[in-house]
Design a protein around this motif. Structure first.
Motif, PDB file in Angstrom:
ATOM      1  N   VAL A  96       3.681  -2.045   1.215  1.00 10.69           N
ATOM      2  CA  VAL A  96       2.624  -1.788   0.968  1.00 10.69           C
ATOM      3  C   VAL A  96       2.178  -2.175  -0.564  1.00 10.69           C
ATOM      4  CG1 VAL A  96       0.789   0.064   0.521  1.00 10.69           C
ATOM      5  CG2 VAL A  96       2.147  -0.148   2.522  1.00 10.69           C
ATOM      6  N   ALA A 152       2.114  10.038   5.447  1.00 15.11           N
ATOM      7  CA  ALA A 152       1.142   8.935   5.774  1.00 15.11           C
ATOM      8  C   ALA A 152      -0.102   9.171   5.295  1.00 15.11           C
ATOM      9  CB  ALA A 152       1.488   8.582   7.287  1.00 15.11           C
ATOM     10  N   GLU A 153      -0.830  10.364   5.704  1.00 14.14           N
ATOM     11  CA  GLU A 153      -2.154  10.765   4.992  1.00 14.14           C
ATOM     12  C   GLU A 153      -2.284  10.381   3.547  1.00 14.14           C
ATOM     13  OE1 GLU A 153      -3.215  14.546   6.031  1.00 14.14           O
ATOM     14  OE2 GLU A 153      -5.417  13.874   6.439  1.00 14.14           O
ATOM     15  N   VAL A 156      -2.289   6.691   2.825  1.00 17.82           N
ATOM     16  CA  VAL A 156      -3.438   6.264   2.886  1.00 17.82           C
ATOM     17  C   VAL A 156      -4.648   6.766   1.864  1.00 17.82           C
ATOM     18  CG1 VAL A 156      -5.451   5.851   4.706  1.00 17.82           C
ATOM     19  CG2 VAL A 156      -3.180   6.085   5.429  1.00 17.82           C
ATOM     20  N   LEU A 157      -4.737   7.842   1.766  1.00 15.09           N
ATOM     21  CA  LEU A 157      -5.704   8.326   0.719  1.00 15.09           C
ATOM     22  C   LEU A 157      -5.361   7.686  -0.529  1.00 15.09           C
ATOM     23  CD1 LEU A 157      -7.731  10.386   0.105  1.00 15.09           C
ATOM     24  CD2 LEU A 157      -5.994  12.067  -0.606  1.00 15.09           C
TER      25      LEU A 157
ATOM     26  N   SER B  35      -8.689  12.668  10.196  1.00  8.09           N
ATOM     27  CA  SER B  35      -7.938  13.085   8.727  1.00  8.09           C
ATOM     28  C   SER B  35      -9.026  13.673   7.933  1.00  8.09           C
ATOM     29  CB  SER B  35      -7.348  11.893   8.205  1.00  8.09           C
ATOM     30  OG  SER B  35      -7.014  12.082   7.010  1.00  8.09           O
ATOM     31  N   LYS B  36      -8.467  14.950   7.562  1.00 15.53           N
ATOM     32  CA  LYS B  36      -9.525  15.674   6.471  1.00 15.53           C
ATOM     33  C   LYS B  36      -9.605  14.935   5.245  1.00 15.53           C
ATOM     34  CE  LYS B  36      -7.834  19.486   5.463  1.00 15.53           C
ATOM     35  NZ  LYS B  36      -7.234  21.087   5.719  1.00 15.53           N
ATOM     36  N   HIS B  37      -8.531  14.236   4.880  1.00 16.37           N
ATOM     37  CA  HIS B  37      -8.561  13.847   3.369  1.00 16.37           C
ATOM     38  C   HIS B  37      -8.743  12.367   3.422  1.00 16.37           C
ATOM     39  CE1 HIS B  37      -7.378  17.734   2.461  1.00 16.37           C
ATOM     40  NE2 HIS B  37      -6.199  17.578   2.960  1.00 16.37           N
ATOM     41  N   ALA B  38      -8.246  11.510   4.470  1.00 11.80           N
ATOM     42  CA  ALA B  38      -8.614  10.005   4.096  1.00 11.80           C
ATOM     43  C   ALA B  38      -9.125   9.465   5.202  1.00 11.80           C
ATOM     44  CB  ALA B  38      -6.981   9.566   4.455  1.00 11.80           C
ATOM     45  N   ARG B  40     -10.326   6.408   5.699  1.00  7.97           N
ATOM     46  CA  ARG B  40      -9.969   5.327   6.083  1.00  7.97           C
ATOM     47  C   ARG B  40      -9.134   5.400   7.630  1.00  7.97           C
ATOM     48  NH1 ARG B  40      -8.205   0.397   3.105  1.00  7.97           N
ATOM     49  NH2 ARG B  40     -10.228   1.304   2.232  1.00  7.97           N
ATOM     50  N   ILE B  41      -8.217   6.538   7.556  1.00  7.65           N
ATOM     51  CA  ILE B  41      -7.370   6.520   9.176  1.00  7.65           C
ATOM     52  C   ILE B  41      -8.446   6.550  10.231  1.00  7.65           C
ATOM     53  CG2 ILE B  41      -6.145   8.239  10.271  1.00  7.65           C
ATOM     54  CD1 ILE B  41      -4.775   8.859   7.525  1.00  7.65           C
ATOM     55  N   LYS B 115      -1.696  -3.116   4.303  1.00 10.17           N
ATOM     56  CA  LYS B 115      -1.348  -1.592   4.073  1.00 10.17           C
ATOM     57  C   LYS B 115      -1.767  -0.994   4.814  1.00 10.17           C
ATOM     58  CE  LYS B 115      -1.780  -3.434  -0.872  1.00 10.17           C
ATOM     59  NZ  LYS B 115      -2.191  -3.417  -2.267  1.00 10.17           N
ATOM     60  N   LEU B 119       0.168   1.858   7.131  1.00  9.68           N
ATOM     61  CA  LEU B 119       0.317   3.321   6.698  1.00  9.68           C
ATOM     62  C   LEU B 119      -0.462   4.039   7.840  1.00  9.68           C
ATOM     63  CD1 LEU B 119      -0.244   3.138   2.812  1.00  9.68           C
ATOM     64  CD2 LEU B 119       1.841   3.542   4.183  1.00  9.68           C
ATOM     65  N   VAL B 120      -1.810   3.630   8.350  1.00 11.01           N
ATOM     66  CA  VAL B 120      -2.307   4.260   9.321  1.00 11.01           C
ATOM     67  C   VAL B 120      -1.659   3.993  10.709  1.00 11.01           C
ATOM     68  CG1 VAL B 120      -4.503   4.083  11.056  1.00 11.01           C
ATOM     69  CG2 VAL B 120      -4.734   3.556   8.624  1.00 11.01           C
ATOM     70  N   ASP B 122       1.598   4.552  10.793  1.00 11.94           N
ATOM     71  CA  ASP B 122       2.737   5.317  10.618  1.00 11.94           C
ATOM     72  C   ASP B 122       1.869   6.914  10.494  1.00 11.94           C
ATOM     73  OD1 ASP B 122       4.490   3.562   9.664  1.00 11.94           O
ATOM     74  OD2 ASP B 122       4.245   3.977   7.230  1.00 11.94           O
ATOM     75  N   TYR B 123       0.662   6.902  10.360  1.00 11.05           N
ATOM     76  CA  TYR B 123       0.072   8.313  10.534  1.00 11.05           C
ATOM     77  C   TYR B 123      -0.017   8.708  12.020  1.00 11.05           C
ATOM     78  CZ  TYR B 123      -3.563  11.923  10.400  1.00 11.05           C
ATOM     79  OH  TYR B 123      -4.364  12.975  10.306  1.00 11.05           O
ATOM     80  N   PHE B 125       2.133   7.367  14.381  1.00 13.36           N
ATOM     81  CA  PHE B 125       3.485   7.641  14.762  1.00 13.36           C
ATOM     82  C   PHE B 125       3.543   9.043  14.574  1.00 13.36           C
ATOM     83  CE2 PHE B 125       5.014   3.193  14.615  1.00 13.36           C
ATOM     84  CZ  PHE B 125       5.571   3.325  16.138  1.00 13.36           C
ATOM     85  N   ALA B 126       3.200   9.630  13.402  1.00 14.94           N
ATOM     86  CA  ALA B 126       3.573  10.742  13.021  1.00 14.94           C
ATOM     87  C   ALA B 126       2.673  12.079  13.800  1.00 14.94           C
ATOM     88  CB  ALA B 126       3.310  11.340  11.488  1.00 14.94           C
ATOM     89  N   ARG B 127       1.503  11.636  14.002  1.00 14.83           N
ATOM     90  CA  ARG B 127       0.583  12.650  14.974  1.00 14.83           C
ATOM     91  C   ARG B 127       1.226  12.340  16.427  1.00 14.83           C
ATOM     92  NH1 ARG B 127      -2.586  16.052  12.948  1.00 14.83           N
ATOM     93  NH2 ARG B 127      -4.678  15.350  13.103  1.00 14.83           N
TER      94      ARG B 127
END
Lengths: 333, 333
Positions: A96, A152-153, A156-157, B35-38, B40-41, B115, B119-120, B122-123, B125-127
């Protein structure tokens, strides 16, 4: 001088105290980074895993479990899990950020390619999830999978927040909690959970990891503007050149007049940088006391880490973790 | 004509039979890709999730659970897990393959950037790991985390094997099991596990998913050489141009004389392609009966899928899954 003397760095003392456990963690990591079918995987992973990282995160898990009196086998699995998540994150971060150096060596994306870094990172993530299921503890799974999502969040943020002058202290904190503190706090928390520690102790371990991670990242971001290359492996002003809005600049932007604001817009938001801009940026940070204010914040979080750890049962290991919080910010003087 | 009539495509009949369940799966997916914060997700995820993919994999989980008589709530979580893993994989695949189109729309890496896709992914996957812990079933966790590791391993293997003429049928099968069949077989297997089906039924569900996935991928690779663009969304010869060694070419290479071998070395291993090379490649595939041999292999795996499914208790749902195995290879005539 021995590594277990009070004069040694807390990290090295911790490594000496946990040498047996860490030996087992390293053996497990080596076994699980293998791949029967794809030799590229251990090649890429070994490049990073054996580059001499400090293994701070797995040591936090081991230490937390020990402090809570754990004597079972699974802190080893959890420590290896934490290191795998960390390694996967580094592989993807370097893609990234288009990084060319990590721990003083060329990055995997440079030595192989971005494809290998993305896919081997995915493999390590998956391996970390296999590992974390092995203790058979659902709370541990919840904590570690939440941490992976938060990491990850946060990344992205950061993608959108890093070049946006509206990013303030609280968004910065959210990014830092994601990219750094989430894995620190999960590392310490699962150590307590696997040891079946009292809930108040588990919470204190979480709070320690969270505060330590935040202090660590703020210190890192500060050193980028005031440090010397040897301490960080980075050059002064790397974040500025890469247009990463970190706490020192956030504080200077908050205090900026119209002319200064235009300077930050041009250099960070638009990325049109010229010779002399870094010097001017450093002058603005100094003018507004942004470096001192950032250092105060790092010290505040280090203090919180120490307070949390002090509530745990006394032991040599606990005291080293307290010293570690001081050490993280001692680089700032 | 209704979607639940025997004339409709098996996939559409399955969708009609599982409409209620799939409604819940879609609601859960939408809730968990937030996503509360990002912001873009969900933007990136929605672009892909709502592009009208067939949702074949989550339907396999739902159908497997239903065939085994499951009436609890957790097949929904597992179906959503499977779709999240699939979506994460697609995001990363498009980065690795530098793809510009997916499901007839520009890829996320093109619309945003690499990027964000890394990263999304990865998010997600984690979810998916958060979701899969919710049923609290350790065997399910083991199956799905193993699948995630096998997928990544297959993709890494493909990186090195795809342009190496030494790649034979068995290495190809390993790649296909990784990149495609591992998620199909995990999808069906966890359906049986969550339903507490007898071990022989769980094994049959696994074998069905494995064979269906292999048939599906072989068919896809064959259509790349004999299909029309509308059936696959790809142009004839894409794999050749991208120097991906798939089963048709592997079979032609195995039968090649010295001159032909030099042709494959130049075009696939060295990637020095000229006008007319694709036509010559197609002629070589024809000369050696490579397309027929590949089709036979796809049919073989489809037959295995049907045999496995036929051992499960009779039901309309089971029969649709049997038809689905036929349908996957029916595109080849």
């Amino acid at each position: 001088m021995g590594l277990d003397t009070p004069d040694a760095k807390p990290h090295d003392r911790l490594a000496a105290m946990l040498a047996d456990d860490m030996g087992q963690v390293n053996t497990l990591i080596r076994a699980r980074m293998a791949s029967k079918h794809a030799p590229r995987i251990p090649e890429v992973t070994a490049h990073l895993v054996e580059a001499g990282g400090k293994r701070l995160r797995p040591m936090l898990t081991l230490a937390a479990a020990r402090i809570c009196g754990y004597d079972g086998p699974f802190h080893i699995h959890l420590a290896a899990t934490v290191e795998f998540i960390h390694t996967a994150t580094l592989l993807h971060d370097d893609v990234v950020d288009e990084s060319r150096q990590r721990r003083g060596r060329p990055t995997a994306n440079l030595l192989w390619d971005n494809k290998s870094s993305v896919l081997v990172g995915d493999y390590l993530f998956a391996r970390s999830f296999q590992l974390m299921t092995e203790p058979g503890d659902l709370r541990v799974l919840e904590i570690l999978s939440n941490a992976a999502a938060t990491i990850a969040e946060g990344e992205v943020l950061q993608l959108t927040a890093a070049q946006d002058l509206r990013t303030d202290d609280s968004i910065y904190l959210q990014v830092v909690r994601g990219k750094t503190a989430a894995l620190f706090s999960a590392a310490t928390e699962v150590g307590g959970v696997i040891a079946r520690a009292e809930e108040s102790q588990v919470q204190a371990l979480y709070a320690y990891g969270d505060a330590l991670g935040i202090a660590f990242q703020i210190a890192d971001d500060l050193l980028d503007y005031q440090g010397v290359s040897s301490a960080t492996g980075k050059n002064v002003g790397d974040d500025f050149r890469e247009r990463k809005l970190t706490l020192p600049v956030i504080k200077a932007v908050a205090a900026a007049d119209a002319t200064e604001r235009a300077f930050w817009q041009r250099t960070i938001e638009k990325g049109r940088q010229e010779d002399g801009d870094l010097d001017h940026a450093l002058a603005l940070l100094k003018k507004h006391g942004a470096l001192e204010a950032t250092r105060d914040e790092a010290l505040l979080w280090a203090g919180r880490a120490k307070e949390s750890m002090a509530t745990l049962p006394p032991s040599d290991m606990r005291d080293v973790l307290i010293d570690l919080a001081d050490f993280v910010v001692s680089r700032l003087y």
